[in-house]
Scaffold this motif. Structure first.
Motif, PDB file in Angstrom:
ATOM      1  N   CYS A   1       0.856  -1.347  -0.164  1.00  0.00           N
ATOM      2  CA  CYS A   1      -0.054  -0.114  -0.172  1.00  0.00           C
ATOM      3  C   CYS A   1       0.897   1.551   0.035  1.00  0.00           C
ATOM      4  O   CYS A   1       0.625   2.271  -0.836  1.00  0.00           O
ATOM      5  CB  CYS A   1      -0.904   0.059   1.262  1.00  0.00           C
TER       6      CYS A   1
ATOM      7  N   LEU B   1     -14.606   2.790  -3.802  1.00  0.00           N
ATOM      8  CA  LEU B   1     -13.945   4.181  -3.459  1.00  0.00           C
ATOM      9  C   LEU B   1     -14.864   4.920  -2.806  1.00  0.00           C
ATOM     10  O   LEU B   1     -16.055   5.226  -3.347  1.00  0.00           O
ATOM     11  CB  LEU B   1     -13.334   4.698  -4.711  1.00  0.00           C
TER      12      LEU B   1
ATOM     13  N   ARG C   1     -14.544  -5.003  -8.607  1.00  0.00           N
ATOM     14  CA  ARG C   1     -13.045  -4.523  -8.548  1.00  0.00           C
ATOM     15  C   ARG C   1     -12.873  -4.210  -6.900  1.00  0.00           C
ATOM     16  O   ARG C   1     -11.890  -4.782  -6.095  1.00  0.00           O
ATOM     17  CB  ARG C   1     -12.420  -3.746  -9.392  1.00  0.00           C
ATOM     18  N   TYR C   2     -13.406  -2.839  -6.501  1.00  0.00           N
ATOM     19  CA  TYR C   2     -13.051  -2.264  -5.240  1.00  0.00           C
ATOM     20  C   TYR C   2     -14.257  -1.191  -5.298  1.00  0.00           C
ATOM     21  O   TYR C   2     -14.870  -0.967  -5.928  1.00  0.00           O
ATOM     22  CB  TYR C   2     -11.564  -1.724  -5.074  1.00  0.00           C
TER      23      TYR C   2
ATOM     24  N   PHE D   1      -5.678   4.852  -7.712  1.00  0.00           N
ATOM     25  CA  PHE D   1      -6.472   3.885  -7.059  1.00  0.00           C
ATOM     26  C   PHE D   1      -6.860   2.369  -7.665  1.00  0.00           C
ATOM     27  O   PHE D   1      -6.844   1.461  -7.152  1.00  0.00           O
ATOM     28  CB  PHE D   1      -8.044   4.365  -6.962  1.00  0.00           C
ATOM     29  N   ASN D   2      -6.709   2.597  -9.225  1.00  0.00           N
ATOM     30  CA  ASN D   2      -6.685   1.440  -9.843  1.00  0.00           C
ATOM     31  C   ASN D   2      -5.304   0.538  -9.490  1.00  0.00           C
ATOM     32  O   ASN D   2      -5.440  -0.695  -9.463  1.00  0.00           O
ATOM     33  CB  ASN D   2      -6.928   1.622 -11.424  1.00  0.00           C
TER      34      ASN D   2
ATOM     35  N   ALA E   1      -5.670  -0.791  -6.134  1.00  0.00           N
ATOM     36  CA  ALA E   1      -6.631  -2.241  -5.903  1.00  0.00           C
ATOM     37  C   ALA E   1      -6.026  -3.470  -6.592  1.00  0.00           C
ATOM     38  O   ALA E   1      -6.392  -4.396  -6.118  1.00  0.00           O
ATOM     39  CB  ALA E   1      -8.056  -1.680  -6.708  1.00  0.00           C
ATOM     40  N   SER E   2      -5.268  -3.339  -7.714  1.00  0.00           N
ATOM     41  CA  SER E   2      -4.613  -4.259  -8.424  1.00  0.00           C
ATOM     42  C   SER E   2      -3.759  -4.794  -7.514  1.00  0.00           C
ATOM     43  O   SER E   2      -3.367  -6.246  -7.398  1.00  0.00           O
ATOM     44  CB  SER E   2      -4.186  -4.017  -9.615  1.00  0.00           C
TER      45      SER E   2
ATOM     46  N   SER F   1      -5.238  -6.731  -4.349  1.00  0.00           N
ATOM     47  CA  SER F   1      -5.937  -7.905  -4.567  1.00  0.00           C
ATOM     48  C   SER F   1      -4.903  -8.956  -4.981  1.00  0.00           C
ATOM     49  O   SER F   1      -5.180  -9.999  -4.657  1.00  0.00           O
ATOM     50  CB  SER F   1      -6.753  -7.654  -6.078  1.00  0.00           C
TER      51      SER F   1
ATOM     52  N   VAL G   1     -10.818   3.341   0.242  1.00  0.00           N
ATOM     53  CA  VAL G   1     -10.686   2.235  -0.725  1.00  0.00           C
ATOM     54  C   VAL G   1     -10.566   1.010  -0.003  1.00  0.00           C
ATOM     55  O   VAL G   1      -9.712   0.439   0.699  1.00  0.00           O
ATOM     56  CB  VAL G   1      -9.508   2.359  -1.594  1.00  0.00           C
ATOM     57  N   ARG G   2     -11.747   0.088  -0.333  1.00  0.00           N
ATOM     58  CA  ARG G   2     -12.016  -0.907   0.106  1.00  0.00           C
ATOM     59  C   ARG G   2     -11.740  -1.941  -0.948  1.00  0.00           C
ATOM     60  O   ARG G   2     -12.532  -2.065  -1.921  1.00  0.00           O
ATOM     61  CB  ARG G   2     -13.224  -1.379   0.818  1.00  0.00           C
ATOM     62  N   ILE G   3     -10.848  -3.009  -0.766  1.00  0.00           N
ATOM     63  CA  ILE G   3     -10.521  -4.005  -1.756  1.00  0.00           C
ATOM     64  C   ILE G   3     -10.750  -5.328  -0.812  1.00  0.00           C
ATOM     65  O   ILE G   3     -10.308  -5.694   0.263  1.00  0.00           O
ATOM     66  CB  ILE G   3      -8.788  -3.991  -2.183  1.00  0.00           C
TER      67      ILE G   3
END
Length: 129
Positions: free
Chosen positions: A17, A81, A78-79, A111-112, A115-116, A119, A90-92
């Motif tokens: 992160c 925001l 995906r997530y 953010f993308n 998240a990737s 994940s 942001v919750r993943i």
């Protein structure tokens, strides 16, 4: 020292992160359907904030999002925001666990990337369960 994750996994999650978000990272919280643990909180933020209500909301939405959006024409969920006056959350989600990252201002592409990266880290641990 983490109670929900092995120390190595907690360190790797925070590192993932922080590497992705940089100095914009405010906090990193790992959660399951029944528990949560804050793994990182930036030094300039209130250290004794109560996360129960905040995480409780995310935990409730945790299952609903994956189940509720399953099979839609939008594709795979995906997530989540959430946009606030002073930052973002942001919750993943993984299969039965998730990560909530709060941050200062970022671009959508950031953010993308976040998240990737998260994940992929969650998938590695889920494969080891």
């Amino acid at each position: 020292m983490s109670q929900l994750l092995p120390d190595e996994a907690a360190d790797r999650l925070v590192s993932t992160c922080r590497t992705t978000v940089g100095d914009n990272a405010r906090s990193v919280t790992f959660f399951t359907r029944t528990d949560h643990e804050q793994l990182y909180l930036r030094d300039d933020l209130e250290q004794d904030a109560d996360l129960m209500a905040f995480i409780g909301t995310e935990r409730q939405d945790f299952a609903m999002a994956s189940d509720g959006y399953s099979g839609t024409e939008l594709g795979e969920y995906r997530y989540t925001l959430r946009v606030f006056e002073n930052g973002y959350a942001v919750r993943i989600d993984g299969r039965d666990k998730g990560v909530l990252v709060t941050s200062d201002g970022m671009e959508l592409r950031d953010f993308n990337h976040l998240a990737s990266a998260v994940s992929a880290t969650l998938e590695e641990w889920e494969g080891e369960d």
